[in-house]
Every structure is written in structure tokens, then in C-alpha cells.
Write a protein that holds these residues in place. Structure first.
Motif, PDB file in Angstrom:
ATOM      1  N   GLY A 114      33.512  63.643   1.359  1.00  0.00           N
ATOM      2  CA  GLY A 114      32.788  63.722   0.094  1.00  0.00           C
ATOM      3  C   GLY A 114      31.661  62.719   0.028  1.00  0.00           C
ATOM      4  O   GLY A 114      30.977  62.449   1.013  1.00  0.00           O
ATOM      5  N   HIS A 115      31.476  62.134  -1.157  1.00  0.00           N
ATOM      6  CA  HIS A 115      30.383  61.184  -1.370  1.00  0.00           C
ATOM      7  C   HIS A 115      30.874  59.741  -1.428  1.00  0.00           C
ATOM      8  O   HIS A 115      30.233  58.885  -2.036  1.00  0.00           O
ATOM      9  CB  HIS A 115      29.624  61.533  -2.647  1.00  0.00           C
ATOM     10  CG  HIS A 115      28.921  62.850  -2.592  1.00  0.00           C
ATOM     11  ND1 HIS A 115      28.118  63.304  -3.626  1.00  0.00           N
ATOM     12  CD2 HIS A 115      28.891  63.817  -1.640  1.00  0.00           C
ATOM     13  CE1 HIS A 115      27.635  64.496  -3.295  1.00  0.00           C
ATOM     14  NE2 HIS A 115      28.099  64.827  -2.105  1.00  0.00           N
ATOM     15  N   LEU A 116      31.998  59.471  -0.804  1.00  0.00           N
ATOM     16  CA  LEU A 116      32.535  58.117  -0.790  1.00  0.00           C
ATOM     17  C   LEU A 116      31.600  57.166  -0.047  1.00  0.00           C
ATOM     18  O   LEU A 116      30.794  57.583   0.780  1.00  0.00           O
ATOM     19  CB  LEU A 116      33.912  58.102  -0.126  1.00  0.00           C
ATOM     20  CG  LEU A 116      35.012  58.891  -0.830  1.00  0.00           C
ATOM     21  CD1 LEU A 116      36.283  58.853   0.014  1.00  0.00           C
ATOM     22  CD2 LEU A 116      35.277  58.352  -2.231  1.00  0.00           C
ATOM     23  N   SER A 117      31.749  55.880  -0.323  1.00  0.00           N
ATOM     24  CA  SER A 117      30.924  54.865   0.328  1.00  0.00           C
ATOM     25  C   SER A 117      31.355  54.663   1.775  1.00  0.00           C
ATOM     26  O   SER A 117      32.433  55.108   2.193  1.00  0.00           O
ATOM     27  CB  SER A 117      31.033  53.543  -0.426  1.00  0.00           C
ATOM     28  OG  SER A 117      32.351  53.025  -0.320  1.00  0.00           O
TER      29      SER A 117
ATOM     30  N   VAL B 246      39.993  73.367   2.900  1.00  0.00           N
ATOM     31  CA  VAL B 246      39.183  72.151   2.885  1.00  0.00           C
ATOM     32  C   VAL B 246      39.483  71.344   1.627  1.00  0.00           C
ATOM     33  O   VAL B 246      39.539  71.895   0.519  1.00  0.00           O
ATOM     34  CB  VAL B 246      37.671  72.465   2.932  1.00  0.00           C
ATOM     35  CG1 VAL B 246      36.863  71.163   3.077  1.00  0.00           C
ATOM     36  CG2 VAL B 246      37.339  73.421   4.066  1.00  0.00           C
ATOM     37  N   VAL B 247      39.655  70.046   1.804  1.00  0.00           N
ATOM     38  CA  VAL B 247      39.757  69.116   0.678  1.00  0.00           C
ATOM     39  C   VAL B 247      38.634  68.112   0.827  1.00  0.00           C
ATOM     40  O   VAL B 247      38.557  67.397   1.830  1.00  0.00           O
ATOM     41  CB  VAL B 247      41.120  68.383   0.648  1.00  0.00           C
ATOM     42  CG1 VAL B 247      41.126  67.325  -0.450  1.00  0.00           C
ATOM     43  CG2 VAL B 247      42.247  69.387   0.449  1.00  0.00           C
ATOM     44  N   TRP B 248      37.740  68.101  -0.175  1.00  0.00           N
ATOM     45  CA  TRP B 248      36.667  67.107  -0.213  1.00  0.00           C
ATOM     46  C   TRP B 248      37.078  65.966  -1.133  1.00  0.00           C
ATOM     47  O   TRP B 248      37.474  66.197  -2.282  1.00  0.00           O
ATOM     48  CB  TRP B 248      35.376  67.710  -0.761  1.00  0.00           C
ATOM     49  CG  TRP B 248      34.703  68.710   0.118  1.00  0.00           C
ATOM     50  CD1 TRP B 248      33.793  68.467   1.116  1.00  0.00           C
ATOM     51  CD2 TRP B 248      34.841  70.151   0.059  1.00  0.00           C
ATOM     52  NE1 TRP B 248      33.367  69.647   1.677  1.00  0.00           N
ATOM     53  CE2 TRP B 248      34.000  70.694   1.053  1.00  0.00           C
ATOM     54  CE3 TRP B 248      35.604  71.012  -0.744  1.00  0.00           C
ATOM     55  CZ2 TRP B 248      33.891  72.070   1.259  1.00  0.00           C
ATOM     56  CZ3 TRP B 248      35.508  72.381  -0.532  1.00  0.00           C
ATOM     57  CH2 TRP B 248      34.660  72.895   0.458  1.00  0.00           C
ATOM     58  N   MET B 249      37.000  64.764  -0.668  1.00  0.00           N
ATOM     59  CA  MET B 249      37.178  63.611  -1.550  1.00  0.00           C
ATOM     60  C   MET B 249      36.071  63.627  -2.615  1.00  0.00           C
ATOM     61  O   MET B 249      35.148  64.442  -2.532  1.00  0.00           O
ATOM     62  CB  MET B 249      37.162  62.330  -0.719  1.00  0.00           C
ATOM     63  CG  MET B 249      38.481  62.056  -0.015  1.00  0.00           C
ATOM     64  SD  MET B 249      39.771  61.655  -1.214  1.00  0.00           S
ATOM     65  CE  MET B 249      41.234  61.658  -0.181  1.00  0.00           C
ATOM     66  N   PRO B 250      36.140  62.768  -3.642  1.00  0.00           N
ATOM     67  CA  PRO B 250      35.187  62.875  -4.749  1.00  0.00           C
ATOM     68  C   PRO B 250      33.738  63.014  -4.289  1.00  0.00           C
ATOM     69  O   PRO B 250      33.291  62.341  -3.362  1.00  0.00           O
ATOM     70  CB  PRO B 250      35.418  61.570  -5.515  1.00  0.00           C
ATOM     71  CG  PRO B 250      36.873  61.272  -5.267  1.00  0.00           C
ATOM     72  CD  PRO B 250      37.126  61.690  -3.858  1.00  0.00           C
ATOM     73  N   THR B 251      33.043  63.920  -4.956  1.00  0.00           N
ATOM     74  CA  THR B 251      31.632  64.173  -4.646  1.00  0.00           C
ATOM     75  C   THR B 251      30.778  63.825  -5.865  1.00  0.00           C
ATOM     76  O   THR B 251      30.315  62.708  -5.995  1.00  0.00           O
ATOM     77  CB  THR B 251      31.431  65.635  -4.211  1.00  0.00           C
ATOM     78  OG1 THR B 251      31.907  66.519  -5.243  1.00  0.00           O
ATOM     79  CG2 THR B 251      32.184  65.923  -2.916  1.00  0.00           C
ATOM     80  N   ALA B 252      30.602  64.774  -6.767  1.00  0.00           N
ATOM     81  CA  ALA B 252      29.723  64.542  -7.913  1.00  0.00           C
ATOM     82  C   ALA B 252      30.234  63.461  -8.861  1.00  0.00           C
ATOM     83  O   ALA B 252      29.445  62.887  -9.625  1.00  0.00           O
ATOM     84  CB  ALA B 252      29.527  65.846  -8.689  1.00  0.00           C
ATOM     85  N   ASP B 253      31.529  63.162  -8.827  1.00  0.00           N
ATOM     86  CA  ASP B 253      32.067  62.105  -9.683  1.00  0.00           C
ATOM     87  C   ASP B 253      32.503  60.880  -8.895  1.00  0.00           C
ATOM     88  O   ASP B 253      33.240  60.034  -9.412  1.00  0.00           O
ATOM     89  CB  ASP B 253      33.248  62.636 -10.500  1.00  0.00           C
ATOM     90  CG  ASP B 253      32.800  63.623 -11.571  1.00  0.00           C
ATOM     91  OD1 ASP B 253      31.677  63.463 -12.085  1.00  0.00           O
ATOM     92  OD2 ASP B 253      33.556  64.560 -11.886  1.00  0.00           O
ATOM     93  N   ALA B 254      32.046  60.756  -7.664  1.00  0.00           N
ATOM     94  CA  ALA B 254      32.276  59.523  -6.917  1.00  0.00           C
ATOM     95  C   ALA B 254      31.438  58.400  -7.520  1.00  0.00           C
ATOM     96  O   ALA B 254      30.362  58.630  -8.079  1.00  0.00           O
ATOM     97  CB  ALA B 254      31.895  59.713  -5.446  1.00  0.00           C
ATOM     98  N   HIS B 255      31.908  57.193  -7.388  1.00  0.00           N
ATOM     99  CA  HIS B 255      31.174  56.050  -7.948  1.00  0.00           C
ATOM    100  C   HIS B 255      29.795  55.908  -7.316  1.00  0.00           C
ATOM    101  O   HIS B 255      28.841  55.445  -7.954  1.00  0.00           O
ATOM    102  CB  HIS B 255      31.970  54.757  -7.755  1.00  0.00           C
ATOM    103  CG  HIS B 255      32.150  54.361  -6.324  1.00  0.00           C
ATOM    104  ND1 HIS B 255      31.363  53.418  -5.703  1.00  0.00           N
ATOM    105  CD2 HIS B 255      33.021  54.800  -5.372  1.00  0.00           C
ATOM    106  CE1 HIS B 255      31.747  53.285  -4.437  1.00  0.00           C
ATOM    107  NE2 HIS B 255      32.755  54.113  -4.214  1.00  0.00           N
TER     108      HIS B 255
END
Length: 276
Positions: free
Chosen positions: A147-150, A86-95
Motif C-alpha cells: 500500500g502507501h506505507l512509509s 490481494v490484500v493492500w495495506m492502507p492506501t488512501a488513509d495511510a498516514h
């Protein structure tokens, strides 16, 4: 049952159990396996070690946060070559995380750079790196998670990933505070091939304003055939991860959703997303 999203110690925040105890709990509860997730560490080695003494499948991956330089193909290559799934795009350091005042490492360590990460259309300069990561995930038929991307970034990523051959895509809890994606948009994106929408017990227990009825409505709008249920548990004030996922199934069933379909959402569907 198979939990696609669980947190365990060691971590930079307090966790209810360590890797060994979490995996043992899944085995004792009759689960077929889980995916260990950490915001600031690859869990590939941890997953392999935790699985050695238990009759369950345990997988790991990486979240593309500040500890690996964000949207970094080298970090992805190292993870996938070591067996990560699994690769998660930015989560805790997403804008988005910073804008919502949600926790991050640099939020507790003020001596660190407050830099955050994004992809197109928010940050066009990261387009080539993001495309390279998509190609790498496609090569191993791994799971790419948003991840937490918009919402606009998730749209760009899902379209780009499909064009580059990614066959397994997960919208990471899109109904959570970040990204706060409306159910209609999640349903539209999930209509594409190999794309699933995650709903978590963490949302039920910890998301401000969230209710069982709202989660059930979200799942119904997306369609249970495109939903995976995860615990996202591991917090000291959450139930044990297996109990947390069972709780989510029970709560949604009480809201009128089909229990058999819900168990598939918490079992065969998420497991199929990571099994090689």
C-alpha cells in the motif's frame, strides 16, 4: 499481458470505465486478465461478476482503509474467505497520504474522522493485527501488497510477512510520491524471496517530476526479474487500461530496457503473483 492494478467504476472518484467495460477491453486487447482495485470497497464480488462473460481471469482484493477500520483482520478474513487474492495495506488513509496532501475520503467528506492508519514502527499498537493479517494471507498463499506505507513500515512488513510464511509480496509503486522509496532500498527488499517491485503508468503520466528515464533507471536498479509493470489506470484523463500498460512497456523499451523482459514484467510475473 496481465494488469495487476486497475481502477474502475463504481468508485467514489470518476473512472474512465466500469468493471464490465474494463474487463471487456482487456479481453479485446488479448490480455490474460487483471486485478480490480478500489480504495474503499472489496472488489472480490465485482471481479467474479465481471469475469463471467469474458475469457479472462479477473481477481479482487481489499485495501485496508477507513471503510474497514484500517488494519483489520476481520476484513481480511472476509475477503480471503470469499476468494480474494490481494490484500493492500492502507492506501488512501495511510498516514503518508495525509502528510503528502494526497486524496482521501475524509479529505472530501469533512464530517468523517480524519483518522489515518499505520503499522510498526510508526504504530507499534497495530503489530499483532498486522501479524494476524500476514498469517491469513500466508494460509491462502495470497498476495500481500504494501500500500502507501512509509519506507520503515514497508521494511517491517516484508520482514514480518516472510517470517510468518507469506510467499508473495508486492511493494506497491515504491517510487511513487508515497512512499518515495529510493531504488537502492527497493532493490534490497526485492532481493528477498517472492518479493516484487511495482512500477506504474500512473507514475509516468501523473507523478510530479517523473520521467521515462527515471522510471527506467528505477527498474534497472531493481532488476527486471523483480519488477512488475501495472497500469494503475482508470482515470478519465489516462488512456484505457490496456493501452496504458502497453504505453509503459513501449516507453521503457525506448529507454533501452529489453522489450521481452518488460513484457514478462507486464504479463507472466504479475499473473503468477495472484493465480492460486
Amino acid at each position: 499481458m496481465f494488469d495487476l492494478h486497475v481502477h474502475a467504476a463504481p468508485d467514489i472518484t470518476a473512472r474512465r470505465m466500469d468493471d464490465h467495460d474494463v474487463v471487456a477491453d482487456y479481453a479485446a486487447s488479448g490480455f490474460s486478465g487483471c486485478v480490480l482495485k478500489a480504495h474503499y470497497e472489496s472488489t472480490v464480488g465485482r471481479a467474479a461478476t465481471a469475469a463471467r462473460t469474458q475469457p479472462v481471469r479477473v481477481y479482487g482484493g481489499i485495501a485496508l482503509n477507513q471503510h474497514v477500520g484500517g488494519v483489520n483482520p476481520a476484513a481480511v478474513a472476509a475477503t480471503l474467505d470469499a476468494g480474494g487474492r490481494v490484500v493492500w495495506m492502507p492506501t488512501a488513509d495511510a498516514h503518508t497520504q495525509r502528510a503528502a496532501s494526497l486524496p482521501s475520503l475524509c479529505g472530501t467528506r469533512t464530517d468523517l474522522s480524519p483518522h489515518t492508519y499505520a503499522i510498526p514502527p510508526k504504530d507499534p499498537s497495530s503489530a499483532e493485527a498486522a501479524r494476524t493479517i500476514c498469517r491469513m494471507v500466508a494460509e491462502v498463499d495470497g498476495l500481500l501488497a504494501t500500500g502507501h506505507l512509509s519506507v520503515p513500515e514497508v521494511r517491517w512488513l516484508t520482514s514480518t510477512a516472510r517470517e510468518l510464511g507469506v510467499r508473495r509480496l508486492l511493494l506497491t509503486h515504491p517510487g511513487y510520491t508515497v512512499p518515495g522509496m529510493p531504488a537502492a532500498q527497493a532493490a534490497e527488499l526485492a532481493a528477498g524471496p517472492g518479493t516484487f517491485v511495482e512500477i506504474t503508468t500512473f507514475q509516468l503520466l501523473h507523478q510530479p517530476g517523473m520521467t521515462a528515464a527515471r522510471l527506467a533507471s528505477y527498474a534497472s536498479r531493481v532488476g527486471l526479474g523483480h519488477v512488475v509493470l501495472s497500469s494503475d489506470a482508470g482515470q478519465p484523463d489516462s488512456p484505457s487500461p490496456p493501452a496504458a500498460l502497453e504505453l509503459l512497456v513501449d516507453v521503457l523499451a525506448r529507454e533501452g530496457l529489453d522489450r521481452g523482459a518488460l513484457r514478462a514484467c507486464a504479463g507472466e510475473l504479475p499473473e503468477a503473483l495472484v493465480v492460486p
